[in-house]
Write a protein that holds these residues in place. Structure first.
Motif, PDB file in Angstrom:
ATOM      1  N   ALA A  33       0.794  -0.971  -0.120  1.00  0.00           N
ATOM      2  CA  ALA A  33       0.095   0.039   0.078  1.00  0.00           C
ATOM      3  C   ALA A  33       0.935   1.334   0.064  1.00  0.00           C
ATOM      4  CB  ALA A  33      -1.031   0.082   1.197  1.00  0.00           C
ATOM      5  N   LEU A  35       1.584   4.825   1.887  1.00  0.00           N
ATOM      6  CA  LEU A  35       1.609   5.462   3.085  1.00  0.00           C
ATOM      7  C   LEU A  35       2.077   6.913   2.909  1.00  0.00           C
ATOM      8  CD1 LEU A  35       2.069   2.455   3.716  1.00  0.00           C
ATOM      9  CD2 LEU A  35       2.184   3.217   5.880  1.00  0.00           C
ATOM     10  N   ASP A  48      -1.250   6.253   8.053  1.00  0.00           N
ATOM     11  CA  ASP A  48      -1.244   4.776   8.111  1.00  0.00           C
ATOM     12  C   ASP A  48       0.096   4.214   8.839  1.00  0.00           C
ATOM     13  OD1 ASP A  48      -4.039   4.715   7.022  1.00  0.00           O
ATOM     14  OD2 ASP A  48      -3.155   4.500   5.091  1.00  0.00           O
ATOM     15  N   ASN A  76      -5.340   6.523  10.866  1.00  0.00           N
ATOM     16  CA  ASN A  76      -5.443   5.347  10.041  1.00  0.00           C
ATOM     17  C   ASN A  76      -6.609   5.809   9.167  1.00  0.00           C
ATOM     18  OD1 ASN A  76      -5.445   3.341  13.014  1.00  0.00           O
ATOM     19  ND2 ASN A  76      -3.866   3.892  11.721  1.00  0.00           N
ATOM     20  N   THR A  77      -6.239   5.625   7.967  1.00  0.00           N
ATOM     21  CA  THR A  77      -7.464   5.896   6.992  1.00  0.00           C
ATOM     22  C   THR A  77      -8.382   4.787   6.600  1.00  0.00           C
ATOM     23  OG1 THR A  77      -6.047   5.163   4.958  1.00  0.00           O
ATOM     24  CG2 THR A  77      -5.696   7.482   5.831  1.00  0.00           C
ATOM     25  N   GLN A  80      -8.052  -1.759   6.503  1.00  0.00           N
ATOM     26  CA  GLN A  80      -7.150  -2.979   6.098  1.00  0.00           C
ATOM     27  C   GLN A  80      -5.678  -3.089   6.806  1.00  0.00           C
ATOM     28  OE1 GLN A  80      -6.832  -1.113   2.101  1.00  0.00           O
ATOM     29  NE2 GLN A  80      -7.554  -3.049   1.309  1.00  0.00           N
ATOM     30  N   ARG A  83      -3.135  -0.746   7.027  1.00  0.00           N
ATOM     31  CA  ARG A  83      -3.368   0.667   7.364  1.00  0.00           C
ATOM     32  C   ARG A  83      -3.195   0.918   8.746  1.00  0.00           C
ATOM     33  NH1 ARG A  83      -2.833   3.113   2.767  1.00  0.00           N
ATOM     34  NH2 ARG A  83      -4.035   2.190   0.988  1.00  0.00           N
ATOM     35  N   TRP A  84      -3.149  -0.269   9.640  1.00  0.00           N
ATOM     36  CA  TRP A  84      -3.225   0.132  11.138  1.00  0.00           C
ATOM     37  C   TRP A  84      -2.516  -0.861  12.001  1.00  0.00           C
ATOM     38  CZ3 TRP A  84      -5.846  -2.799  14.804  1.00  0.00           C
ATOM     39  CH2 TRP A  84      -6.618  -3.988  14.438  1.00  0.00           C
ATOM     40  N   THR A 103     -14.023   3.090  11.539  1.00  0.00           N
ATOM     41  CA  THR A 103     -13.010   2.613  11.196  1.00  0.00           C
ATOM     42  C   THR A 103     -12.491   1.715  12.361  1.00  0.00           C
ATOM     43  OG1 THR A 103     -12.285   4.374   9.610  1.00  0.00           O
ATOM     44  CG2 THR A 103     -10.483   2.776  10.537  1.00  0.00           C
ATOM     45  N   THR A 159     -11.958   9.438   4.123  1.00  0.00           N
ATOM     46  CA  THR A 159     -10.592   9.455   4.208  1.00  0.00           C
ATOM     47  C   THR A 159     -10.103  10.803   5.029  1.00  0.00           C
ATOM     48  OG1 THR A 159     -10.935  10.748   2.020  1.00  0.00           O
ATOM     49  CG2 THR A 159     -10.457   8.414   1.866  1.00  0.00           C
TER      50      THR A 159
END
Length: 162
Positions: A33, A35, A48, A76-77, A80, A83-84, A103, A159
């Motif tokens: 991903a 970041l 993220d 954290n967006t 997944q 992301r976190w 989230t 987001t």
């Protein structure tokens, strides 16, 4: 061969960390991903946290190539894993973890399966990762936070607009 995130400056004091375009693998620390981070007057806002503690450490080393300011906030967006699941690493260093309430709810609902999946796939590149969600989630889908004298707005998607 070591895995590195590519750094791309996208605006003054704002950078993208470009991950792998393939799947989550041992070789890429599960970092498939993108970041990012923003340097503010009071420290760094990380967008993220990565797919576990070893990935988070790699993210931190990459940020250090640009600035030595402390990572003070992690946004954290999404829910997944990449992301976190690095949140606990940054929290242990004093960073505030930020995410929308919905989230956090999704992160908590899927923490066991995401942790199990990545632990099996990433082995020692997952390490002692412990799931950690934002302790004081942002309750609404829209709002503004000021971090390091810079406004960050949540958007409906959800987001973050920087």
């Amino acid at each position: 061969m070591a895995f590195d995130l590519a750094i791309q400056q996208v605006a003054k004091n704002a950078y993208a960390l470009i991950g792998s375009t393939g799947g989550r693998t041992y070789e890429n620390f599960g970092l498939n991903a993108n970041l990012g981070f923003i340097i503010t007057s009071e420290g760094v806002v990380l967008i993220d946290s990565g797919s576990g503690s070893p990935a988070a450490h790699l993210v931190e080393k990459t940020v250090r190539k640009i600035t030595d300011k402390p990572i003070r906030w992690v946004i954290n967006t999404g829910s997944q894993d990449h992301r976190w699941l690095g949140n606990s690493y940054f929290s242990s260093q004093g960073a505030q973890i930020i995410a929308l309430a919905r989230t956090v709810k999704t992160q908590q609902a899927h923490a066991t399966e995401e942790t199990s999946y990545l632990a099996d796939r990433l082995k020692d590149h997952f390490g002692d990762t412990q799931p950690l969600t934002a302790p004081n989630p942002v309750p609404d889908d829209q709002g503004t936070l000021v971090l390091g004298n810079r406004p960050f707005q949540t958007a409906i998607a959800p987001t973050w607009i920087i």
